[in-house]
Design an enzyme around this catalytic site. Structure first.
Site, PDB file in Angstrom:
ATOM      1  N   ASN A   1       0.859  -1.193   0.000  1.00  0.00           N
ATOM      2  CA  ASN A   1       0.000   0.000   0.000  1.00  0.00           C
ATOM      3  C   ASN A   1       0.889   1.235   0.000  1.00  0.00           C
ATOM      4  O   ASN A   1       2.019   1.191   0.470  1.00  0.00           O
ATOM      5  CB  ASN A   1      -0.884   0.012   1.255  1.00  0.00           C
ATOM      6  CG  ASN A   1      -1.822   1.212   1.285  1.00  0.00           C
ATOM      7  OD1 ASN A   1      -2.410   1.577   0.263  1.00  0.00           O
ATOM      8  ND2 ASN A   1      -1.957   1.835   2.450  1.00  0.00           N
TER       9      ASN A   1
ATOM     10  N   HIS B   1       0.800   5.209   1.384  1.00  0.00           N
ATOM     11  CA  HIS B   1       0.077   6.101   2.298  1.00  0.00           C
ATOM     12  C   HIS B   1       0.784   7.467   2.287  1.00  0.00           C
ATOM     13  O   HIS B   1       2.011   7.521   2.367  1.00  0.00           O
ATOM     14  CB  HIS B   1       0.074   5.500   3.709  1.00  0.00           C
ATOM     15  CG  HIS B   1      -0.682   6.327   4.684  1.00  0.00           C
ATOM     16  ND1 HIS B   1      -2.054   6.335   4.753  1.00  0.00           N
ATOM     17  CD2 HIS B   1      -0.248   7.225   5.616  1.00  0.00           C
ATOM     18  CE1 HIS B   1      -2.447   7.182   5.683  1.00  0.00           C
ATOM     19  NE2 HIS B   1      -1.369   7.731   6.224  1.00  0.00           N
TER      20      HIS B   1
ATOM     21  N   SER C   1       4.791   6.787   2.323  1.00  0.00           N
ATOM     22  CA  SER C   1       5.381   5.494   2.703  1.00  0.00           C
ATOM     23  C   SER C   1       4.741   4.387   1.892  1.00  0.00           C
ATOM     24  O   SER C   1       3.518   4.375   1.719  1.00  0.00           O
ATOM     25  CB  SER C   1       5.088   5.190   4.190  1.00  0.00           C
ATOM     26  OG  SER C   1       5.452   6.262   5.022  1.00  0.00           O
TER      27      SER C   1
ATOM     28  N   ASP D   1      -2.596   0.711   8.023  1.00  0.00           N
ATOM     29  CA  ASP D   1      -1.423   1.578   7.810  1.00  0.00           C
ATOM     30  C   ASP D   1      -0.268   1.288   8.773  1.00  0.00           C
ATOM     31  O   ASP D   1       0.421   2.219   9.224  1.00  0.00           O
ATOM     32  CB  ASP D   1      -1.821   3.077   7.943  1.00  0.00           C
ATOM     33  CG  ASP D   1      -2.833   3.499   6.890  1.00  0.00           C
ATOM     34  OD1 ASP D   1      -2.831   2.913   5.791  1.00  0.00           O
ATOM     35  OD2 ASP D   1      -3.632   4.409   7.175  1.00  0.00           O
TER      36      ASP D   1
HETATM   37  C1  GRF Z   1      -2.583   8.829  -2.856  1.00  0.00           C
HETATM   38  O1  GRF Z   1      -2.328  10.041  -2.229  1.00  0.00           O
HETATM   39  C2  GRF Z   1      -2.237   7.671  -1.956  1.00  0.00           C
HETATM   40  O2  GRF Z   1      -1.172   7.937  -1.104  1.00  0.00           O
HETATM   41  C3  GRF Z   1      -3.490   7.485  -1.162  1.00  0.00           C
HETATM   42  O3  GRF Z   1      -4.541   7.758  -2.072  1.00  0.00           O
HETATM   43  C4  GRF Z   1      -4.067   8.643  -3.097  1.00  0.00           C
HETATM   44  C5  GRF Z   1      -4.379   8.006  -4.412  1.00  0.00           C
HETATM   45  O4  GRF Z   1      -4.131   8.841  -5.515  1.00  0.00           O
HETATM   46  N1  GRF Z   1      -3.538   6.168  -0.585  1.00  0.00           N
HETATM   47  P1  GRF Z   1      -4.177   8.250  -6.988  1.00  0.00           P
HETATM   48  O5  GRF Z   1      -5.557   7.639  -7.190  1.00  0.00           O
HETATM   49  O6  GRF Z   1      -3.095   7.240  -7.121  1.00  0.00           O
HETATM   50  O7  GRF Z   1      -3.964   9.431  -7.892  1.00  0.00           O
END
Ligand code: GRF
Length: 203
Positions: free
Chosen positions: A107, A109, A136, A145
């Site tokens: 994932n 984050h 991260s 997370d």
């Molecule tokens: C990103 O900021 C990611 O860190 C979070 O959700 C957002 C997704 O953006 N988990 P995208 O759909 O990849 O543009």
């Protein structure tokens, strides 16, 4: 052997696009076999189709977690998926699913975990008054997370910026970070990279 990757999205899919590009890197023995969305109107779906990737929409609304996951899992098994990358996927996965895919789910984050897990991350960072934030990439465990970190990118925070501005600057670091972490997980080398915008470190 070629690793089959599934990317889970709920929205724009900019990280998904970065991962598709990374997987097309000829040095990686990997292919994005499937993009899964729980939102029928996720903008990332069109990007995936344009890149020639098969998409699967399983609306999560009105479905139990188990019913949603069972349906998705049938397709993951059919496509012989080895690794799942969550990229803006806004649905918490059950402990059962995470257990069945142990050490196979990544994932991204938008904070320097373990600081600021969960939602409203940039607001949390700004109100804490941190001098740096970032993003991260981590392995997914049953606790939200909090799985082992694969890599992080550090972004300086300006006291006068808005949460949206900070989100946008962190996103610019997310794409190279996620791609570098995918390479690392698939057997690539550790990486450190510094630009004017961020410091990226993959373990
Ligand atoms: C990103 O900021 C990611 O860190 C979070 O959700 C957002 C997704 O953006 N988990 P995208 O759909 O990849 O543009």
């Amino acid at each position: 052997m070629t690793q089959n990757i599934a990317i889970f999205i709920s929205g724009r899919g900019s990280n998904m696009a970065a991962l598709i590009e990374a997987a097309q890197d000829s040095e990686l023995d990997a292919r994005v076999a499937l993009v899964v969305s729980n939102k029928p109107d996720a903008a990332g779906l069109e990007k995936a189709t344009a890149a020639g990737i098969e998409t699967l929409v399983v609306p999560s609304k009105g479905k139990s977690r188990e019913a949603f996951e069972q349906e998705v899992e049938r397709h993951l098994i059919r496509e012989q998926i080895d690794l799942i990358c969550l990229a803006g996927f806004m649905r918490v996965l059950s402990a059962g699913f995470v257990g069945r895919w142990e050490s196979k789910i990544l994932n991204i984050h938008p904070s320097l975990l373990p600081s600021f897990p969960g939602l409203h991350v940039h607001e949390q960072a700004l109100s804490a008054g941190v001098a740096v934030s970032g993003c991260s990439v981590h392995w997914v465990t049953a606790e939200l997370d909090s799985g082992p970190i694969v890599g992080q990118a550090v972004v300086p925070v300006s006291a006068i910026e808005s949460a949206d501005d900070l989100a946008e600057r962190i996103q610019q670091a997310e794409h190279p970070l996620y791609a570098a972490c995918l390479r690392r997980v698939l057997g690539g080398k550790p990486k450190t990279e510094t630009t004017d915008q961020y410091l990226l470190c993959v373990l």
